[in-house]
Scaffold this motif. Structure first.
Motif, PDB file in Angstrom:
ATOM      1  N   CYS A 272       0.854  -1.182   0.000  1.00 17.83           N
ATOM      2  CA  CYS A 272       0.000   0.000   0.000  1.00 17.83           C
ATOM      3  C   CYS A 272       0.891   1.234   0.000  1.00 17.83           C
ATOM      4  O   CYS A 272       2.003   1.225   0.513  1.00 17.83           O
ATOM      5  CB  CYS A 272      -0.960   0.040   1.185  1.00 17.83           C
ATOM      6  N   GLY A 273       0.405   2.284  -0.611  1.00 18.24           N
ATOM      7  CA  GLY A 273       1.169   3.531  -0.675  1.00 18.24           C
ATOM      8  C   GLY A 273       0.234   4.694  -0.891  1.00 18.24           C
ATOM      9  O   GLY A 273      -0.750   4.582  -1.620  1.00 18.24           O
ATOM     10  N   SER A 275      -1.659   6.009   1.494  1.00 17.15           N
ATOM     11  CA  SER A 275      -2.887   5.535   2.141  1.00 17.15           C
ATOM     12  C   SER A 275      -3.759   6.711   2.569  1.00 17.15           C
ATOM     13  O   SER A 275      -3.285   7.829   2.748  1.00 17.15           O
ATOM     14  CB  SER A 275      -2.525   4.673   3.358  1.00 17.15           C
ATOM     15  N   GLU A 305       6.410  -4.218   4.742  1.00 19.81           N
ATOM     16  CA  GLU A 305       6.231  -2.880   5.337  1.00 19.81           C
ATOM     17  C   GLU A 305       6.127  -2.938   6.859  1.00 19.81           C
ATOM     18  O   GLU A 305       5.131  -2.557   7.459  1.00 19.81           O
ATOM     19  CB  GLU A 305       4.991  -2.192   4.743  1.00 19.81           C
ATOM     20  N   GLU A 308       4.626  -0.344   9.206  1.00 20.24           N
ATOM     21  CA  GLU A 308       3.187  -0.112   9.090  1.00 20.24           C
ATOM     22  C   GLU A 308       2.350  -1.206   9.734  1.00 20.24           C
ATOM     23  O   GLU A 308       1.133  -1.065   9.824  1.00 20.24           O
ATOM     24  CB  GLU A 308       2.821   0.074   7.614  1.00 20.24           C
TER      25      GLU A 308
END
Ligand SMILES: [Ca+2]
Ligand SMILES: [Ca+2]
Ligand SMILES: [Ca+2]
Ligand SMILES: [Ca+2]
Ligand SMILES: [Ca+2]
Lengths: 507, 507
Positions: A272-273, A275, A305, A308
């Motif tokens: 994910c990026g 977000s 990640e 995160e």
């Protein structure tokens, strides 16, 4: 769900709802009447919560009521406290369950490239790897020779790609940075999306090709060639020699054709990026549902990640298949705590002010959204950055959250397809493993539709269930794995995103 | 010097000679009769040295005799000790001397591009800068549009160059890493080798364009434009918008023409990479002589690579023009000692085993060779990485030794030409500032002549004096500054070497 809904309850056991539009005090909709104004992305109580009772979101305790909370009250830092010492049902493996595999004759398939080592690729590239930034331009020149019509007689080859980067020298020959870098090079040198690999060094760099070959038992053969610019006598000669060696690989590479294979040969990178407040509600759980499907079809999904998932690591260890797997995850967490501390940072200063403004109250709540990408099946393996995946199922690879660095590691570990959720609108693409982009909200999807493959915002805007969205993602994964270009692939991304994780001093 | 000589004494005050071929015990040449076998690059005594007497090389004390050393004896770690506490004549500024400037009417000139801010460029590029790796591909696509014949009507423009890199997100917004990165972007945004700059961000990255503009008082105007991919709605639209904005800069950029200007407007980056036993004997002192000439003509020369001057920093502080300049250098040295220590390294574990095998006995001896690039004039300024040069003369900029990272900083500081010495054979080239490569030995020059601009090996192989070689380098600097392509420039280097120094945790 109705398209007019303005809040959502993420799990039937939750005692909070999340506003998906700003709710004005006293104005009722079909399902709620907030007693105060609730900004988009923030929570309010869907039932009375007494002091010290847990606040439940995603069916997880994200904190405890520090005062009495009435139904409809805004729930945030003023009345919800994180208590690190509460009793989590988080004994390693306590929630491990047998995977509900599909029967062998019901397994999904895709059209892939079978390699001699038993791995299966989703693309058929030739790679020009570099050991150091000093050989980047020569590698790019070699690859450029094969642009335009140079591959017209080799229709089964997807292209010749140069992988330039910024490191490989000015670094220590011992420690995490060098180990990471060698694993990256080894992972690419043996990646199933390559029919052949040429590795080019300068000659005097720290990251010697000879050291890599020795440590990883690599040897030059028809499909793996190596050379140095200093060895062949300069730029022009190196470019000519590189072109010659790749030309010798073309016939064998072109002889590779797609064959129908089981989805068990797919390895998916989860990422994910950019977000936003919707990531944890729409795209991430939908991707988690797709990951569950892939695992049930025998395949592999890599979560990464580490910063995160911090604070929610118990949700992974309790799904760990063995104690060793759980221990390795905790060892990585401890490594990060140390690493950020010596660099004057902290891994646990989340949620940030921006996160809090967006409605995230505790670090656990924040990480829950990221962990949702990993679905629900057992955690089978924990890998260091770029370590090869050797188990099927759901696995975790240690990495930063920074997208190109994390995906570079996941691909080195073996990922042949990438699924990338984004709320702000990343345009990320990657080679050699195509990247599928999942928009978390419909506004983003409309704004950047040329870059987005699937609109997971429809979970809210069109009432599509998480499971249905997961099925859509899974079907697209199979198509893209079989050769259909993803959006970013069609746009031509992937030549500038190779980004090995650098650790330690640049000298 | 004779072409048959097999050893060299580097300064008349030295009491050691350096073997420039392996000397066999007992076999005399015209100038020496070693009493033991001396490997190439190693030292032997040119006079008797009593116990505790200093060993002198480059007219500097590199250590002390730990035992009696006879004339002709091998001098190395077995009989030469470094003593950190010896009295160096190194009070700050103690060797500061007035620069012997050439008279105004005798100053060298070159043909440069005068910019509105008073700076003078050596090239006339348009830049596409990126704030984050996530905008790299869009920037490359924009620049690619201007390849081939797109600039045929704009013959005064050297090209449109995209500067991609690996960082800009997954980093803290405070600390050395972010400060470095902002200085780099600012340095490029205002560099005199650019007629115009377009800066492209993704939109959600750590390194926000708005933050850069605020901190450095940058504002969009005819020559500086900025945009984000998320702002314009995706990849295709961003590429189209970027092309449009650059097209609007073309007429003004093409109107820039070269004019004759004083060499005082030249800023030279000094750099070494792939050093060998000859670096400190031939190319580095010759480059130092060229730097002295440039300074005497009113120009500026930037020494960098802090880890490579470590141990010889007193040779810089004693030339410091003010106490403040000396203090700032020592502050940087202390920073490096701390930084390497917290990352489990050390800045003073030199010379390495490889260095020792090559004949370097002490860290001071090693660093002396690197410092030789800086000539002999006063140290006028010490800069942090990528900080703008504001003084004329000889200056020092803090950086790692790693070539692309160091040169990226020197160019951001203002360097418009680079001189790069190499013994192993670097093929380094750079944009927007051309890089001149100086071979340290004739064998390398023959082996990689297509990449090397000047053979400084002729100091040994053809008896060319250091001063004469310095003059040759200086004359080539003027020609290249005026538009003559350097070897690496003609080969097409410079699109993959932009490499901002990353410090701290990748998150
Ligand atoms: Ca993220
Ligand atoms: Ca990420
Ligand atoms: Ca270009
Ligand atoms: Ca060096
Ligand atoms: Ca260097």
């Amino acid at each position: 769900m109705s398209t007019e809904q303005t809040s959502v309850q993420l799990h039937e056991n939750d005692n909070v709802r999340v506003a998906i539009a700003t709710l004005i005090k006293g104005i009722s909709s079909s399902v709620e009447t907030p007693v105060s104004t609730i900004p988009l992305g923030h929570k309010f109580a869907s039932a009375e919560i007494k002091t010290d009772e847990p606040i439940i979101k995603y069916n997880q305790i994200i904190g405890f009521a520090s005062e009495h909370i009435a139904k409809g009250d805004h729930v945030h830092t003023h009345n919800c406290q994180f208590r690190g010492d509460f009793e989590r049902d988080s004994a390693s493996g306590s929630k491990s369950t047998p995977t509900q595999f599909f029967a062998a004759d019901q397994r999904a398939t895709f059209m892939g490239f079978k390699r001699a080592n038993g791995k299966v690729g989703t693309r058929n590239y030739l790679a020009v790897m570099t050991t150091v930034n000093c050989s980047a331009t020569v590698a790019k020149m070699v690859a450029k020779h094969f642009e335009d019509d140079a591959l017209d007689d080799y229709p089964n080859i997807d292209g010749v790609v140069a992988f330039a980067h910024s490191t490989g020298c000015g670094m220590g020959m011992e420690g995490d940075g060098y180990d990471n870098f060698q694993r990256i090079l080894h992972g690419y040198a043996t990646h199933p999306n390559f029919a052949g690999v040429l590795m080019i060094g300068l000659g005097c760099e720290t990251a010697q090709i000879s050291d890599l070959k020795k440590n990883y038992s690599l040897a030059d053969d028809a499909g793996f060639q190596s050379m140095t610019i200093q060895g062949v006598g300069g730029t022009r000669k190196a470019v000519a020699e590189g072109i010659k060696r790749l030309e010798q690989m073309l016939p064998a590479a072109n002889a590779c054709i797609r064959e129908k294979v089981s989805a068990e040969h797919l390895t998916l990178a989860l990422q994910c990026g950019g977000s936003d407040g919707y990531s944890g509600i729409t795209a991430n759980p939908a991707l988690g549902a797709a990951a569950d499907l892939l695992v049930r079809h025998g395949g592999t999904a890599i979560l990464a990640e580490t910063p995160e998932i911090y604070g929610a690591e118990h949700l992974l260890t309790e799904r760990a298949n063995t104690q060793e797997v759980a221990d390795k995850l905790m060892e990585r967490i401890r490594w990060w705590e140390h690493y950020t501390r010596i660099n004057n940072g902290s891994i646990d200063n989340n949620p940030s002010p921006g996160n809090k403004a967006g409605g995230l109250t505790t670090i656990l709540e924040k990480s829950l959204g990221a962990v949702a990408k990993g679905g629900t099946t057992d955690l089978m393996q924990v890998l260091k950055y770029a370590e090869p995946v050797t188990e099927k199922g759901f696995v975790f690879m240690d990495s930063p959250g920074y997208d190109p660095v994390s995906v570079t590691g996941e691909v080195a570990s073996g990922a042949t397809v990438v699924c990338f959720t984004t709320g702000r609108g990343s345009v990320f693409g990657y080679k050699p493993s195509p990247s599928i982009k999942l928009a978390t909200n419909s506004q983003l999807y409309e704004h950047m539709s040329e870059d987005m493959d699937i609109n997971c915002g429809e979970v809210l805007s069109a009432g599509v269930s998480i499971d249905e969205m997961g099925e859509r993602i899974f079907q697209l994964i199979l198509k893209v794995a079989s050769g259909q270009p993803s959006k970013s692939e069609a746009l031509g991304f992937g030549d500038n995103e190779f980004n090995p994780w650098m650790i330690g001093t640049v000298m």
